[in-house]
Design an enzyme around this catalytic site. Structure first.
Site, PDB file in Angstrom:
ATOM      1  N   ALA A 179       0.827  -1.212   0.000  1.00 50.31           N
ATOM      2  CA  ALA A 179       0.000   0.000   0.000  1.00 50.31           C
ATOM      3  C   ALA A 179       0.862   1.263   0.000  1.00 50.31           C
ATOM      4  CB  ALA A 179      -0.937  -0.030   1.197  1.00 50.31           C
ATOM      5  N   HIS A 180       0.188   2.390  -0.033  1.00 55.73           N
ATOM      6  CA  HIS A 180       0.840   3.697  -0.097  1.00 55.73           C
ATOM      7  C   HIS A 180       1.780   3.931   1.077  1.00 55.73           C
ATOM      8  CE1 HIS A 180      -1.714   5.335   3.105  1.00 55.73           C
ATOM      9  NE2 HIS A 180      -2.633   4.521   2.601  1.00 55.73           N
ATOM     10  N   ASN A 181       2.938   4.546   0.759  1.00 53.26           N
ATOM     11  CA  ASN A 181       3.894   4.995   1.766  1.00 53.26           C
ATOM     12  C   ASN A 181       4.585   3.874   2.539  1.00 53.26           C
ATOM     13  OD1 ASN A 181       1.708   7.408   1.631  1.00 53.26           O
ATOM     14  ND2 ASN A 181       3.730   8.212   2.091  1.00 53.26           N
TER      15      ASN A 181
END
Lengths: 340, 340, 340
Positions: A241-243
Site C-alpha cells: 500500500a501507499h507509503n
C-alpha cells in the site's frame, strides 16, 4: 543448441567419464532425465536415480563413487551443484534471446528518451517526459506513464503497468501484469456517509536489483514515496500500500499484503499470505511465517513470528496442538468439577 | 509550477508570517520537508517537527502558538488540515494534466459511440455497440467489450478490462489491471467426474462514484447482475464473485474475497484479506476486521466481527490471549488432577 | 433475438400451457422475472414466486401442479432444470457471437502459425515460432510468447499473458489478465546478504479442458514443467508456483495459493483463500476448506480438512466453539483452584 559432453566439461573445467562426443541440448532433473539431456547429482537423496536415469550425462562431484553399474555418462567437477548452476545460467542467458529493437506499432511520446540497446515490444507505450536508461527491455503491452525514470538493464515484462512519476533503478525485473504506482486507497468520509478520494500525489521508488512478481500491486504514496529498497524480492500477487517502505534484501512471498505507511526492515523473510497492518515498524532480519497476521511493531531484530495474530512460532504450535484437543481438555475440567 | 507564499495564502484565504515572496512548488510531509516545499501541521504529535523542518513554509491553524524560534515561514488559516486538503486537491487537479484526444493506434468499432472531451490512449480497444458518455478517459491498453455502457467523467486506467455487457455509471474510477465482468466460476459436475462450464449470461453493474482498485476482479452474474452500488470503494486485488451485491458507500480493503450471491449492506467497512462465504446477507454498517472469515449472515446492523471465523472483536482478543497461554492452562488442569 | 413460446417448447420437446404466440428474448430468475423473459422452477423453495412472477413464461416439470391461479404461461418439460440448462447453453452460444477474423493492428511474427477459423483481436501479440491450432480465439491485448503451443478451440481472453514455451491443450479457457508461465520465485542467497535470481528454464503445461480465472498466475518450472492436468478448473486470483502439479478435474477457488513443487491429486476440491505449502503431496479426492492452511502431505484419499492449520472439519469446529468460550473455561479452572 547442442553441445558435446567434451564441450560441457571444458566450460565446467571438469572431466568426462564415458563418451565425450555424445551431445546434449537440454537440462533435466535427474529423476526425469531423458536422452539428449544433462542432469546433476548433488543431494544424496537422489543417488538411486543415477543408476536408472535416461539422461545422456550427469554432473557429479569428484567424490562420487558409484556402487552399481551406470548407464549414463558422468561429468566430474569440483562441486556438482555449483557446476550445474553455472550451466543453468549459461543456458538461461542463451534462451533469453537478447531481444533488441523496436517492434511496430509501439508508442513513445516525442518528449521521452530511451537509451541504446533498447527493446520495445509491439503495443508497448511510453508517455511524456520519461527517461529510460540503456539496455532496457519493455515487452508487449507495457505501459510507462508520464515522467517515469528507469535505470539501465531493467526488464519490464509483458503487460506490466508503471504509472506516472515512478522511479525504477538499474537491473530491476518487473514481471507480467504487475502494477507499480497505482493510486493509494485513501478516502475521506463525508458527513452524508459518502467518501471523497484523497488525492494521491506521491510516487513509487524501486531502487536497484528489485524484483516484482506477476500481478503484484504497489501503490504510490499519498505524499512522498512508497520505497522498495535495493535487492528486495517480491513474489506474485503481493499488495504493497501507499507509503510503505521495504528494506534492502527483504524477500516477500506470494499473496502477502502490507498496509499503508508500514516500514519493513532489511533482510526480512515474509512467507506467503502474510498480512501486516498499517503504520507499524518491523525490525531487520524478522521472519514472518505463512498466513501470519502482524498487528503491531516488532522492535527486536531477528524475531520469528507465526500464527493468526503472530507470536513465537514454537509457542504457537504448542498452543495450536492443545487447541486441537480443546474438547478433551474441557472434558477434564468437567470431570474435576464433578468430583468436588 | 511555482507559487509565492503570498499566492498560496490568497488561495487559502490565510495570512503569511514571514517572506511572502518565497516560492514553493511541492507538497511535503512536515517531517520530510525540504526547501521549495510546503507542509502543514494539524496533529499535535507532529509539533516538534515544525521547529526543525526545512520546508519553505508550513500551513498552521490560527490558534498555533510557537514555543520556540521557527526557521520556516507560516501560512495561518482557519483550519490547517482543511487548508492543506484544498491545496492538495488543487495540486492533484493540475497534475492530472487533463488529457483529451485520441492517441493512435487505438481501436473503436464503428457501431460504438463516445461523448465529447474523450481521451482514448494508444492501444485502447472499444468493441461493438458501446455507449460511452462525455469526458471519459480510457488509458492505454484498456479493453471495453461489446455492448458496454459507461456514464460521464469515468476514468478507466491503463490495462483495465471491462468485459461485454458491463454497465458503469458516472464519476467512476477503475484502476490499472482491474477486470470487470469476467465469467463467474460455475461448473456443473458430470457423472464421469469432469465439470462442464455453466454459461454465465449476466453482467456487472457499477453505479455512480464507484472505485475499483488495481488488479481486482468482479465476475459477471450467472443470470441477472453483479451489482456494486453507488459510492462503494474497492481496493486492490479484491475478488467479487458472480451475483454479489455491494451496498452504497461500503468500503472494502485489499485482498478481500466475497463468494457468489452474497449481499453486503450499505456503509460497511471490510478490512484487508477478509473472506466472506457465498449466499449470505450482511447488514448495513457492519465492520469486518482484517483477515476475518464470515461464514453466516449478519442480521444486526452495526455489528463488528473479528477472527478466523469472525465473532465479537473484544471476545476474540480475550480468547486469543488465552489461546497463547494454553500450555500453562493445561499445566494448571494437570496440577488440579494430581491433587485430587 | 426473440422466440415464440411455441418455438421454445419445440426446442425443449415440451408443451405450452397458455399463449404459444407470446415472445421472449431473455432468461430471468423467477424472482426477478419481467415481461419478455422466461424463467424456470426446479426448486420447491421458489414455488411461491411462480404465482407472482411477471415473466412471460416459466419452464416447469411435468409433475408441477399449481395450487393457485397463474398469471404466467407454462412450458412443461420432463425436467425443468435440464430444460432451462439447454436453453441457457443455446443462449450463451448465440451471445458469444462466434467472432472470427483478424482485427488490425495485431502482431504475429512471421515464424508462427495459427490454424483456421482464428480470431485475433486488435493489439493481440504472437511471438516467434508459435504453433496455434484451429478455431482459437485470442482477444485484444493477449500476449503469446515465443515457442508457445496452443491446441484447438482454446479461448484466451483479453489481456491474458502466455509466456514463452508454455503448452496449452484443446478447449481451454484463459480468463482476462491471467499470467501463465511467469518466472518462478527462486533466489539463491549470497554471502553478502543479497539474492541472485536462479534461472527459471522450465515451462507450464495446461492439458485439455483447463480453465484459468481472471488475474491468476501460474509460474513456469525451474526445470521441467508446472503441470495442470486435464479438466482442472482454477478460479480468479489463484497463485500456482513453479513445478506444482494439479491433478485431473481438481477445482480450486479464488485467492488460493499453492507453493512450489507441491503435487495435488485428481478430483480435489479446494475452497477460496486456502494456502498450501511447498514440496508436499495431496491425495486424490481431498477437500480443503476455505482459508485452510495445509502444512504437510495428505496421504489418504477422501480426506476433508479445515482450519488455520487444517485438520478434521468437525473437530475443528468443536475446538473453535470452545475457543470462543476460553474466558469462561479459564474462570472454571480458577474456581476449581480456589476450592482446593
Amino acid at each position: 543448441m547442442e553441445f558435446t559432453l567434451g564441450q560441457v566439461a571444458e566450460i565446467l573445467q571438469g572431466k568426462v567419464e564415458g563418451d565425450e562426443n555424445q551431445k546434449v541440448s537440454r537440462l533435466d532433473k535427474i529423476q526425469e532425465g531423458k536422452a539428449g539431456g544433462i542432469s546433476f547429482l548433488a543431494n544424496e537423496k537422489y543417488t538411486p536415480f543415477i543408476y536408472e536415469t535416461a539422461a545422456t550425462a550427469v554432473i557429479v562431484s569428484n567424490t562420487f563413487v558409484p556402487t552399481k553399474p551406470l548407464k549414463t555418462n558422468l561429468i566430474r567437477v569440483e562441486d556438482a551443484y555449483t557446476g550445474f548452476t553455472m550451466l543453468l545460467e549459461a543456458y538461461a542467458m542463451m534462451m533469453k534471446s537478447s531481444v533488441v529493437g523496436i517492434e511496430e506499432p509501439s508508442y513513445m511520446d516525442s518528449s521521452s528518451q530511451m537509451g541504446e540497446h533498447a527493446y520495445r515490444g509491439a503495443f508497448s507505450y511510453i508517455g511524456k517526459n520519461c527517461k529510460i536508461g540503456t539496455s532496457v527491455k519493455l515487452y508487449s503491452h507495457v505501459h510507462i506513464g508520464d515522467r517515469v525514470q528507469i535505470g539501465d538493464n531493467t526488464i519490464i515484462h509483458t503487460g506490466a503497468k508503471i504509472c506516472a512519476d515512478t522511479i525504477i533503478g538499474n537491473n530491476c525485473e518487473i514481471h507480467p501484469g504487475a502494477v507499480i504506482g497505482s493510486d493509494g486507497f485513501g478516502f475521506a468520509p463525508q458527513q452524508d456517509g459518502t467518501y471523497k478520494a484523497i488525492p494521491q500525489i506521491g510516487n513509487v521508488i524501486l531502487e536497484d536489483n528489485v524484483s516484482v512478481g506477476a500481478n503484484s500491486t504497489i501503490d504510490c504514496a499519498t505524499m512522498g514515496s512508497t520505497l522498495i529498497k535495493k535487492g528486495a524480492k517480491i513474489d506474485n500477487m503481493v499488495q504493497i500500500a501507499h507509503n510503505v517502505i521495504i528494506g534492502e534484501n527483504t524477500v516477500i512471498a506470494s499473496q502477502t499484503g502490507i498496509s499503508g505507511s508500514t516500514e519493513i526492515g532489511k533482510n526480512c523473510v515474509i512467507a506467503g499470505k502474510a498480512g501486516i497492518v498499517g503504520h507499524i515498524k518491523i525490525a531487520d532480519n524478522t521472519t514472518i511465517g505463512a498466513n501470519t497476521g502482524v498487528s503491531k511493531s516488532i522492535p527486536t531484530p531477528g524475531t520469528t513470528l507465526f500464527g493468526y495474530i503472530g507470536f513465537d512460532m514454537k509457542n504457537f504450535l504448542k498452543s495450536y496442538s492443545l487447541f486441537k484437543k480443546l474438547g478433551s481438555i474441557e472434558d477434564r475440567i468437567r470431570e474435576l468439577e464433578k468430583k468436588q
